[in-house]
Write a protein that holds these residues in place. Structure first.
Motif, PDB file in Angstrom:
ATOM      1  N   GLN A  55       0.823  -1.218   0.000  1.00 55.77           N
ATOM      2  CA  GLN A  55       0.000   0.000   0.000  1.00 55.77           C
ATOM      3  C   GLN A  55       0.856   1.268   0.000  1.00 55.77           C
ATOM      4  N   PHE A  56       0.200   2.392  -0.262  1.00 52.39           N
ATOM      5  CA  PHE A  56       0.887   3.681  -0.277  1.00 52.39           C
ATOM      6  C   PHE A  56       0.184   4.656   0.663  1.00 52.39           C
ATOM      7  N   ALA A  57       0.866   5.768   0.933  1.00 47.42           N
ATOM      8  CA  ALA A  57       0.260   6.850   1.718  1.00 47.42           C
ATOM      9  C   ALA A  57       0.437   8.150   0.948  1.00 47.42           C
ATOM     10  N   PHE A  82       9.831   5.012   3.103  1.00 41.01           N
ATOM     11  CA  PHE A  82       9.613   5.282   1.678  1.00 41.01           C
ATOM     12  C   PHE A  82      10.940   5.172   0.956  1.00 41.01           C
ATOM     13  N   THR A  83      10.875   4.672  -0.275  1.00 40.93           N
ATOM     14  CA  THR A  83      12.070   4.662  -1.115  1.00 40.93           C
ATOM     15  C   THR A  83      11.700   5.389  -2.397  1.00 40.93           C
ATOM     16  N   VAL A  84      12.369   6.512  -2.642  1.00 38.26           N
ATOM     17  CA  VAL A  84      11.953   7.365  -3.762  1.00 38.26           C
ATOM     18  C   VAL A  84      13.101   7.597  -4.722  1.00 38.26           C
ATOM     19  N   LYS A  85      12.722   7.717  -5.992  1.00 39.54           N
ATOM     20  CA  LYS A  85      13.670   8.145  -7.013  1.00 39.54           C
ATOM     21  C   LYS A  85      13.575   9.664  -7.083  1.00 39.54           C
ATOM     22  N   VAL A  86      14.698  10.318  -6.944  1.00 39.45           N
ATOM     23  CA  VAL A  86      14.683  11.785  -6.871  1.00 39.45           C
ATOM     24  C   VAL A  86      14.595  12.335  -8.292  1.00 39.45           C
ATOM     25  N   VAL A  87      13.397  12.840  -8.639  1.00 38.75           N
ATOM     26  CA  VAL A  87      13.185  13.318 -10.014  1.00 38.75           C
ATOM     27  C   VAL A  87      12.664  14.747 -10.075  1.00 38.75           C
ATOM     28  N   GLY A  88      11.925  15.191  -9.078  1.00 41.67           N
ATOM     29  CA  GLY A  88      11.263  16.493  -9.199  1.00 41.67           C
ATOM     30  C   GLY A  88      11.095  17.159  -7.847  1.00 41.67           C
ATOM     31  N   GLU A  89      10.147  18.098  -7.823  1.00 37.64           N
ATOM     32  CA  GLU A  89       9.993  18.976  -6.660  1.00 37.64           C
ATOM     33  C   GLU A  89       9.755  18.202  -5.354  1.00 37.64           C
ATOM     34  N   GLY A  90       8.810  17.246  -5.407  1.00 39.49           N
ATOM     35  CA  GLY A  90       8.425  16.541  -4.180  1.00 39.49           C
ATOM     36  C   GLY A  90       9.543  15.666  -3.644  1.00 39.49           C
ATOM     37  N   GLY A 137      12.078  -0.231 -12.675  1.00 39.71           N
ATOM     38  CA  GLY A 137      12.511   0.997 -12.011  1.00 39.71           C
ATOM     39  C   GLY A 137      12.005   1.100 -10.582  1.00 39.71           C
ATOM     40  N   ILE A 138      11.506   2.288 -10.238  1.00 38.10           N
ATOM     41  CA  ILE A 138      11.085   2.535  -8.853  1.00 38.10           C
ATOM     42  C   ILE A 138       9.765   1.818  -8.541  1.00 38.10           C
ATOM     43  N   GLY A 139       9.154   1.199  -9.551  1.00 36.73           N
ATOM     44  CA  GLY A 139       7.992   0.323  -9.340  1.00 36.73           C
ATOM     45  C   GLY A 139       8.339  -0.893  -8.493  1.00 36.73           C
ATOM     46  N   ILE A 140       9.595  -1.018  -8.130  1.00 34.08           N
ATOM     47  CA  ILE A 140      10.040  -2.112  -7.262  1.00 34.08           C
ATOM     48  C   ILE A 140       9.515  -1.930  -5.822  1.00 34.08           C
ATOM     49  N   THR A 141       9.089  -0.708  -5.440  1.00 32.65           N
ATOM     50  CA  THR A 141       8.787  -0.478  -4.008  1.00 32.65           C
ATOM     51  C   THR A 141       7.634  -1.328  -3.464  1.00 32.65           C
ATOM     52  N   PRO A 142       6.484  -1.434  -4.167  1.00 32.25           N
ATOM     53  CA  PRO A 142       5.456  -2.324  -3.586  1.00 32.25           C
ATOM     54  C   PRO A 142       5.891  -3.783  -3.589  1.00 32.25           C
TER      55      PRO A 142
HETATM   56  C1  FAD Z   1       0.239   4.858  -5.855  1.00 34.69           C
HETATM   57  C2  FAD Z   1       1.571   5.504  -6.159  1.00 34.69           C
HETATM   58  C3  FAD Z   1       2.702   5.057  -5.487  1.00 34.69           C
HETATM   59  C4  FAD Z   1       3.952   5.641  -5.761  1.00 34.69           C
HETATM   60  N1  FAD Z   1       5.053   5.176  -5.107  1.00 34.69           N
HETATM   61  C5  FAD Z   1       6.261   5.730  -5.372  1.00 34.69           C
HETATM   62  C6  FAD Z   1       7.433   5.267  -4.697  1.00 34.69           C
HETATM   63  O1  FAD Z   1       7.399   4.352  -3.862  1.00 34.69           O
HETATM   64  N2  FAD Z   1       8.609   5.869  -4.993  1.00 34.69           N
HETATM   65  C7  FAD Z   1       8.692   6.891  -5.920  1.00 34.69           C
HETATM   66  O2  FAD Z   1       9.802   7.402  -6.153  1.00 34.69           O
HETATM   67  N3  FAD Z   1       7.597   7.338  -6.565  1.00 34.69           N
HETATM   68  C8  FAD Z   1       6.393   6.799  -6.304  1.00 34.69           C
HETATM   69  N4  FAD Z   1       5.280   7.283  -6.932  1.00 34.69           N
HETATM   70  C9  FAD Z   1       5.406   8.483  -7.788  1.00 34.69           C
HETATM   71  C10 FAD Z   1       5.301   9.715  -6.874  1.00 34.69           C
HETATM   72  O3  FAD Z   1       3.972   9.903  -6.457  1.00 34.69           O
HETATM   73  C11 FAD Z   1       5.786  10.991  -7.567  1.00 34.69           C
HETATM   74  O4  FAD Z   1       5.067  11.172  -8.755  1.00 34.69           O
HETATM   75  C12 FAD Z   1       7.269  10.915  -7.875  1.00 34.69           C
HETATM   76  O5  FAD Z   1       7.988  10.631  -6.679  1.00 34.69           O
HETATM   77  C13 FAD Z   1       7.758  12.227  -8.486  1.00 34.69           C
HETATM   78  O6  FAD Z   1       7.423  13.278  -7.633  1.00 34.69           O
HETATM   79  P1  FAD Z   1       8.205  14.645  -7.679  1.00 34.69           P
HETATM   80  O7  FAD Z   1       7.392  15.657  -6.964  1.00 34.69           O
HETATM   81  O8  FAD Z   1       9.626  14.480  -7.283  1.00 34.69           O
HETATM   82  O9  FAD Z   1       8.226  14.963  -9.231  1.00 34.69           O
HETATM   83  P2  FAD Z   1       7.355  16.068  -9.977  1.00 34.69           P
HETATM   84  O10 FAD Z   1       7.889  17.421  -9.655  1.00 34.69           O
HETATM   85  O11 FAD Z   1       5.913  15.805  -9.728  1.00 34.69           O
HETATM   86  O12 FAD Z   1       7.743  15.694 -11.449  1.00 34.69           O
HETATM   87  C14 FAD Z   1       7.249  14.485 -12.052  1.00 34.69           C
HETATM   88  C15 FAD Z   1       8.003  14.271 -13.356  1.00 34.69           C
HETATM   89  O13 FAD Z   1       7.885  15.399 -14.187  1.00 34.69           O
HETATM   90  C16 FAD Z   1       9.177  15.864 -14.530  1.00 34.69           C
HETATM   91  N5  FAD Z   1       9.141  17.328 -14.492  1.00 34.69           N
HETATM   92  C17 FAD Z   1       8.913  18.099 -13.418  1.00 34.69           C
HETATM   93  N6  FAD Z   1       8.956  19.386 -13.760  1.00 34.69           N
HETATM   94  C18 FAD Z   1       9.217  19.409 -15.090  1.00 34.69           C
HETATM   95  C19 FAD Z   1       9.371  20.436 -16.047  1.00 34.69           C
HETATM   96  N7  FAD Z   1       9.282  21.724 -15.714  1.00 34.69           N
HETATM   97  N8  FAD Z   1       9.616  20.085 -17.317  1.00 34.69           N
HETATM   98  C20 FAD Z   1       9.709  18.800 -17.677  1.00 34.69           C
HETATM   99  N9  FAD Z   1       9.573  17.781 -16.826  1.00 34.69           N
HETATM  100  C21 FAD Z   1       9.329  18.083 -15.553  1.00 34.69           C
HETATM  101  C22 FAD Z   1      10.123  15.342 -13.474  1.00 34.69           C
HETATM  102  O14 FAD Z   1      11.431  15.167 -13.978  1.00 34.69           O
HETATM  103  C23 FAD Z   1       9.492  14.038 -13.141  1.00 34.69           C
HETATM  104  O15 FAD Z   1       9.917  13.034 -14.040  1.00 34.69           O
HETATM  105  C24 FAD Z   1       4.041   6.697  -6.701  1.00 34.69           C
HETATM  106  C25 FAD Z   1       2.893   7.131  -7.376  1.00 34.69           C
HETATM  107  C26 FAD Z   1       1.678   6.537  -7.115  1.00 34.69           C
HETATM  108  C27 FAD Z   1       0.458   7.015  -7.872  1.00 34.69           C
END
Ligand code: FAD
Length: 223
Positions: A39-41, A67-75, A114-119
């Motif tokens: 599950q997720f939160a 939580f284990t997250v891939k660092v990609v964006g703001e959150g 990829g990060i879909g490994i977490t569940p």
């Molecule tokens: C049920 C569920 C479970 C999840 N579980 C996990 C988990 O266990 N671990 C995990 O890492 N994630 C998980 N995720 C995904 C997670 O919710 C976030 O979407 C993810 O971590 C990215 O968030 P972020 O705020 O860092 O990226 P965001 O800022 O929301 O960006 C998302 C994507 O958009 C791209 N982006 C952002 N801004 C721009 C821009 N200006 N131009 C172009 N591209 C841009 C980013 O590079 C990134 O690839 C889950 C999602 C769901 C729905």
């Protein structure tokens, strides 16, 4: 929606660009926080951002939610920059990607990219603790060895738990013994000849999920 207060306990590297966040309960609700593996939160950060992240641990582990997250964006940048002691809030756990009640009666196949490994790591840990001896296999696809979260953990589980096996498809720089190239229905069937008899769980990118759905149809796995 109920929300539960936790403090950041630690943030440690799990793989290239991937971090594991451990938490300490910070209110009475958090002390008894309940979830099912897989599950997720919805997490609310101090800056008000909300994101869903999967709880990567089993409740049986006694570590609380992590939580284990891939660092990609703001959150994910905001979460992984928090200092130990910082307060965050978790919703109740939710999501239906969990093990069935009668998990001990089945063989299981976990598919992830990829990060879909977490569940998957949460469910595998849970299955091994709750139902020792239940056969399970993980087949996962990763960009590179360095970007493979929990690689050493899966190596350790496969070495110590005969009921668990795993195979990883690694696109760049696979180490010895790894599959390389892309997973397809034929390769999956060769790895898991009894796939049609297994409970199958999948999590990953949109492309991976579309491919997995086709493989299941081709290989006769019930939906
Ligand atoms: C049920 C569920 C479970 C999840 N579980 C996990 C988990 O266990 N671990 C995990 O890492 N994630 C998980 N995720 C995904 C997670 O919710 C976030 O979407 C993810 O971590 C990215 O968030 P972020 O705020 O860092 O990226 P965001 O800022 O929301 O960006 C998302 C994507 O958009 C791209 N982006 C952002 N801004 C721009 C821009 N200006 N131009 C172009 N591209 C841009 C980013 O590079 C990134 O690839 C889950 C999602 C769901 C729905």
């Amino acid at each position: 929606m109920a929300s539960h207060a936790f403090r950041i306990r630690s943030i440690t590297p799990e793989a290239e660009n991937v971090r594991t966040v451990m938490l300490t309960p910070a209110d009475a609700g958090a002390e008894t926080y309940a979830w099912k593996a897989g599950q997720f939160a919805i997490v609310t950060l101090p800056n008000g951002l909300e994101r869903p992240w999967t709880i990567a641990t089993s409740p049986l582990m006694g570590t609380g939610p992590t939580f284990t997250v891939k660092v990609v964006g703001e959150g994910t940048k905001a979460l992984t920059s928090l200092q130990p002691g910082t307060l965050i809030r978790l919703s109740d756990a939710m999501g239906a990607l969990t093990l069935p009640e009668d998990a001990a009666l089945h063989k299981h196949l976990f598919l992830a990219s990829g990060i879909g490994i977490t569940p998957m790591v949460a469910m595998i840990r849970d299955l091994l603790m709750r139902h020792p001896g239940t056969p399970s296999m993980l087949v996962c696809c990763m960009e590179s060895e360095a970007a493979f979260p929990f690689r050493e953990h899966f190596d350790m589980l496969a070495a110590t738990r005969p009921e668990f096996t795993y195979r990883a498809f690694v696109k760049c720089d696979p180490c010895e013994g790894r599959e390389c190239g892309r997973l397809d229905a034929e390769r999956l069937l060769a790895l898991v000849p009894d796939i049609a008899e297994r409970r199958v769980y999948a999590c990953g990118s949109g492309g991976f999920m579309r491919a997995a759905s086709c493989w299941m149809q081709v290989l006769g796995v019930p939906p």
